[in-house]
Structure formats: C-alpha cells, structure tokens
Design a protein around this motif. Structure first.
Motif, PDB file in Angstrom:
ATOM      1  N   THR A 126     -62.297 -14.804 -47.799  1.00 28.39           N
ATOM      2  CA  THR A 126     -62.238 -14.332 -46.279  1.00 28.39           C
ATOM      3  C   THR A 126     -62.508 -15.304 -45.813  1.00 28.39           C
ATOM      4  N   VAL A 127     -61.757 -15.637 -45.245  1.00 28.12           N
ATOM      5  CA  VAL A 127     -61.214 -17.432 -44.309  1.00 28.12           C
ATOM      6  C   VAL A 127     -62.115 -16.991 -42.630  1.00 28.12           C
ATOM      7  N   LEU A 128     -61.478 -18.142 -41.866  1.00 29.95           N
ATOM      8  CA  LEU A 128     -61.951 -18.873 -40.338  1.00 29.95           C
ATOM      9  C   LEU A 128     -60.625 -18.364 -40.143  1.00 29.95           C
ATOM     10  N   ALA A 129     -59.560 -17.301 -39.623  1.00 30.35           N
ATOM     11  CA  ALA A 129     -58.595 -17.501 -38.858  1.00 30.35           C
ATOM     12  C   ALA A 129     -58.241 -18.413 -37.957  1.00 30.35           C
ATOM     13  N   ARG A 130     -59.264 -18.202 -37.126  1.00 35.48           N
ATOM     14  CA  ARG A 130     -59.189 -18.248 -36.122  1.00 35.48           C
ATOM     15  C   ARG A 130     -60.726 -19.158 -35.235  1.00 35.48           C
ATOM     16  N   ASN A 131     -60.655 -20.169 -34.905  1.00 35.69           N
ATOM     17  CA  ASN A 131     -61.896 -21.263 -33.900  1.00 35.69           C
ATOM     18  C   ASN A 131     -61.734 -22.137 -33.525  1.00 35.69           C
ATOM     19  N   TYR A 132     -62.115 -21.610 -32.247  1.00 37.96           N
ATOM     20  CA  TYR A 132     -62.305 -21.560 -30.928  1.00 37.96           C
ATOM     21  C   TYR A 132     -63.510 -22.435 -30.182  1.00 37.96           C
ATOM     22  N   SER A 183     -74.523 -31.871 -15.541  1.00 44.27           N
ATOM     23  CA  SER A 183     -75.138 -31.033 -14.584  1.00 44.27           C
ATOM     24  C   SER A 183     -75.988 -29.454 -15.526  1.00 44.27           C
ATOM     25  N   SER A 184     -75.160 -29.206 -16.383  1.00 45.86           N
ATOM     26  CA  SER A 184     -74.974 -27.968 -17.270  1.00 45.86           C
ATOM     27  C   SER A 184     -73.665 -27.301 -17.696  1.00 45.86           C
ATOM     28  N   TRP A 185     -74.017 -26.825 -19.334  1.00 43.38           N
ATOM     29  CA  TRP A 185     -72.733 -26.164 -19.880  1.00 43.38           C
ATOM     30  C   TRP A 185     -72.467 -24.913 -19.534  1.00 43.38           C
ATOM     31  N   ALA A 186     -70.654 -24.726 -20.278  1.00 49.10           N
ATOM     32  CA  ALA A 186     -70.562 -23.424 -19.906  1.00 49.10           C
ATOM     33  C   ALA A 186     -69.918 -22.637 -21.256  1.00 49.10           C
ATOM     34  N   GLY A 187     -70.451 -23.002 -22.261  1.00 46.72           N
ATOM     35  CA  GLY A 187     -69.794 -23.337 -24.155  1.00 46.72           C
ATOM     36  C   GLY A 187     -69.118 -22.110 -23.899  1.00 46.72           C
ATOM     37  N   GLU A 188     -67.942 -22.037 -24.868  1.00 46.41           N
ATOM     38  CA  GLU A 188     -67.632 -21.272 -25.388  1.00 46.41           C
ATOM     39  C   GLU A 188     -67.093 -20.957 -26.736  1.00 46.41           C
ATOM     40  N   LEU A 189     -67.601 -19.650 -27.375  1.00 43.29           N
ATOM     41  CA  LEU A 189     -67.183 -20.047 -28.777  1.00 43.29           C
ATOM     42  C   LEU A 189     -66.548 -18.437 -29.540  1.00 43.29           C
ATOM     43  N   GLU A 190     -64.920 -18.818 -29.824  1.00 48.97           N
ATOM     44  CA  GLU A 190     -64.862 -17.971 -30.310  1.00 48.97           C
ATOM     45  C   GLU A 190     -64.329 -17.311 -31.928  1.00 48.97           C
ATOM     46  N   ARG A 232     -74.232 -21.849 -19.593  1.00 48.68           N
ATOM     47  CA  ARG A 232     -74.181 -20.255 -19.660  1.00 48.68           C
ATOM     48  C   ARG A 232     -73.337 -21.274 -20.899  1.00 48.68           C
ATOM     49  N   LEU A 233     -73.572 -20.353 -21.859  1.00 51.69           N
ATOM     50  CA  LEU A 233     -73.036 -20.058 -23.461  1.00 51.69           C
ATOM     51  C   LEU A 233     -72.314 -18.389 -23.718  1.00 51.69           C
ATOM     52  N   SER A 234     -71.247 -18.384 -24.406  1.00 48.95           N
ATOM     53  CA  SER A 234     -71.173 -17.051 -24.422  1.00 48.95           C
ATOM     54  C   SER A 234     -70.435 -17.309 -26.169  1.00 48.95           C
ATOM     55  N   ALA A 235     -70.409 -16.401 -26.872  1.00 50.39           N
ATOM     56  CA  ALA A 235     -69.858 -16.265 -28.429  1.00 50.39           C
ATOM     57  C   ALA A 235     -69.023 -15.639 -28.276  1.00 50.39           C
ATOM     58  N   LYS A 236     -68.049 -14.793 -28.919  1.00 49.33           N
ATOM     59  CA  LYS A 236     -66.889 -14.081 -29.645  1.00 49.33           C
ATOM     60  C   LYS A 236     -66.865 -13.784 -31.147  1.00 49.33           C
ATOM     61  N   ILE A 237     -67.422 -12.973 -31.913  1.00 52.83           N
ATOM     62  CA  ILE A 237     -67.185 -13.250 -33.416  1.00 52.83           C
ATOM     63  C   ILE A 237     -66.295 -12.042 -33.560  1.00 52.83           C
ATOM     64  N   HIS A 238     -65.779 -12.217 -34.309  1.00 51.55           N
ATOM     65  CA  HIS A 238     -64.615 -10.976 -34.890  1.00 51.55           C
ATOM     66  C   HIS A 238     -64.808 -10.905 -35.951  1.00 51.55           C
ATOM     67  N   LEU A 239     -65.369 -10.050 -36.238  1.00 54.19           N
ATOM     68  CA  LEU A 239     -64.607  -9.466 -38.620  1.00 54.19           C
ATOM     69  C   LEU A 239     -63.337  -8.644 -38.618  1.00 54.19           C
ATOM     70  N   GLN A 240     -62.551  -9.028 -39.375  1.00 47.11           N
ATOM     71  CA  GLN A 240     -61.276  -8.343 -39.843  1.00 47.11           C
ATOM     72  C   GLN A 240     -61.790  -7.165 -40.743  1.00 47.11           C
ATOM     73  N   PRO A 241     -61.096  -6.515 -40.964  1.00 52.40           N
ATOM     74  CA  PRO A 241     -61.330  -5.337 -42.165  1.00 52.40           C
ATOM     75  C   PRO A 241     -61.888  -6.190 -43.572  1.00 52.40           C
ATOM     76  N   GLN A 242     -62.721  -5.324 -44.252  1.00 53.09           N
ATOM     77  CA  GLN A 242     -62.951  -6.437 -45.179  1.00 53.09           C
ATOM     78  C   GLN A 242     -63.689  -7.354 -45.106  1.00 53.09           C
ATOM     79  N   ALA A 243     -63.436  -8.298 -44.476  1.00 51.90           N
ATOM     80  CA  ALA A 243     -64.386  -9.577 -44.651  1.00 51.90           C
ATOM     81  C   ALA A 243     -65.821  -9.968 -44.670  1.00 51.90           C
ATOM     82  N   GLN A 244     -66.058 -10.408 -45.346  1.00 53.29           N
ATOM     83  CA  GLN A 244     -67.669 -11.014 -45.121  1.00 53.29           C
ATOM     84  C   GLN A 244     -68.241 -12.519 -44.747  1.00 53.29           C
TER      85      GLN A 244
END
Length: 274
Positions: free
Chosen positions: A20-26, A3-10, A61-73
C-alpha cells in the motif's frame, strides 16, 4: 499575520502489488504529513499527520479528504494531542471525508483532543464504504485542561459522524456538549468525568463471542470509569467515560487487537509516536 487557518489535506492510498503506497499527498498549512512508514510490512501503510500550528482557534477551518483504493490498507494517526483553544465567539471547524473502495481497510486513530474551556468547536465526519471495506477508528476527548485544574464550564463541542454503504446508513452518531456545571455532573452528561471516548468498528458483522471477549477485557483490566460495548448490524461501538486517556487508549488497544486477529489475522502494531 494570519488570524485563522484554512488547512486542507488530501490523501489517497493505492495497492501496488503487495504494497500500500501513499499515491497522493496534498497539504495546505497547518496540515503536514511525515513520510510513510512500514513497521509491519508492506501491506499496511502507516501515515502520521502533523498540525504545525499546535491547535485550533476560533475561525479556523480544517478539511481532510482520505481515499483508499481497492484492497489498500492504511493506519493514520497524529503526532501529538490536538488542542482546541478558547474563543471569543467564532467557531472552529474540522470537516473529514473518507472513502474506502472495495476491500479497503482504514484504521483512523488520532491522539487525544483537548477542549479548552470557552472553546467553540464542531467536527463533521462522513465515511463512505464499498463492499467488504472496513473502518476502525477512535476519538478520545478531554474536556478542560485538567492538569491546570480547568473545567469545561463554558463553550461547546459538537461531533457528527456518519458511515454509509450503498446510500444506506450503517452508523450515525451525533454528540453535543455545552460547557456548564450541570452538564459536567449529570449522569446524562459527563457524570463528573473529564474524558469521553468512542471506539468504532464498522463494515462487517461482529460475532457475539467477540463482543463477550471485549467486555471481559474491561473487567480484567481494573480500569476506572464507565464503559459500554454495543454490537451493531455492521460492527460495534465502544464507549469510555473516565479520567485517564491512557486507560482509554489501553482498553481500546485491547479491543483493536481482538478485531485485528479476527478480521486480518494480524496482531496490532502500535505507532511509534504514541
């Protein structure tokens, strides 16, 4: 039946040698990512997000966490426009948290968001910048399915964005629109336009000469609607009101080009999904 979504993105991006590489994709449905792309070389990783459900309904409910390490583009966009469907009362929520480490650069360019009449939607975005990190982002919102003649006569939309550095705010923006005819027509509301869009660059001082060039792109582009370019202590904010999402994006791309050349000495590279 869901009936509803609880999506997560990391997502976590790392700089390895010159790439620059995508080191974590969850991801948890309905979020999904396509493979990383490098249309402008290894320094900038392009990432395309998918929302497999097609849009948000009340209670999602959608949540997204995005992290760029030093010098990443990285450049992140979406594969299609986002749709916020009407609700009988339950609110749909999207919560985005972004952290940019020393010298990192993120370009966050989701495609248009369409807010259906009677939708109940709230978006919260919090960004933390380390020193020398920069964020470039836009938000293009269409109120009502105008192709069907629909107006945003009921419902509400809330957007709250915060950008911080060293526990000090660089930019805070709260927006709220309650769907009704007075809001649609008021100069303090949509002024009879159907699209409200923002372009934000934050993390570095923008010279006055560059602001002047950005304002001239609007004047020379023969765009319809209203615009504004405001310089802040650590960046700039551009606002668009009009009836054409393509005009908003075209103007924003001109501003993006000026910023890219000035701060990265590189021309823009438009994602292939646009």
């Amino acid at each position: 039946m869901v009936s509803s979504w609880a999506g997560e993105l990391e997502l976590e991006f790392a700089r390895r040698n010159q790439q620059t590489v995508l080191a974590r994709n969850y991801t948890v449905a309905p979020w999904k990512t396509q493979r990383s792309l490098y249309p402008e070389g290894e320094e900038v990783c392009h990432c395309i997000l998918l929302h497999t459900a097609g849009g948000l309904v009340g209670g999602d409910r959608l949540s997204a966490k995005i992290h760029l390490q030093p010098q990443a583009q990285a450049l992140i966009t979406t594969a299609a426009a986002s749709k916020i469907y009407r609700s009988k009362g339950a609110e749909s929520l999207q919560n985005i948290q972004i952290r940019l480490d020393e010298g990192a650069s993120l370009e966050w360019f989701p495609q248009e968001t369409i807010i259906f009449s009677e939708a109940q939607y709230r978006q919260q975005t919090k960004i933390e910048l380390a020193s020398n990190a920069t964020l470039t982002m836009w938000e293009i919102v269409r109120f009502g399915r105008t192709a069907r003649g629909e107006k945003f006569l009921d419902g509400n939309w809330r957007s709250h964005t915060e950008v911080w550095r060293d526990q000090s705010p660089l930019w805070i923006d709260r927006q709220y629109l309650n769907g009704n005819s007075e809001m649609l027509g008021s100069p303090n509301g949509l002024n009879s336009y159907v699209i409200a869009a923002n372009f934000i660059f934050v993390g570095a001082v923008v010279e006055t000469e560059l602001i002047t060039q950005m304002r001239s792109t609007w004047e020379q582009g023969n765009y319809q609607g209203m615009s504004g370019v405001t310089r802040s202590l650590s960046g700039l904010v551009c606002r668009y009101f009009g009836d054409s999402s393509s005009d908003a994006r075209k103007w924003f791309q001109q501003i993006w080009q000026l910023l890219r050349v000035s701060y990265r000495d590189r021309a823009i590279c438009v994602p292939r999904v646009w």
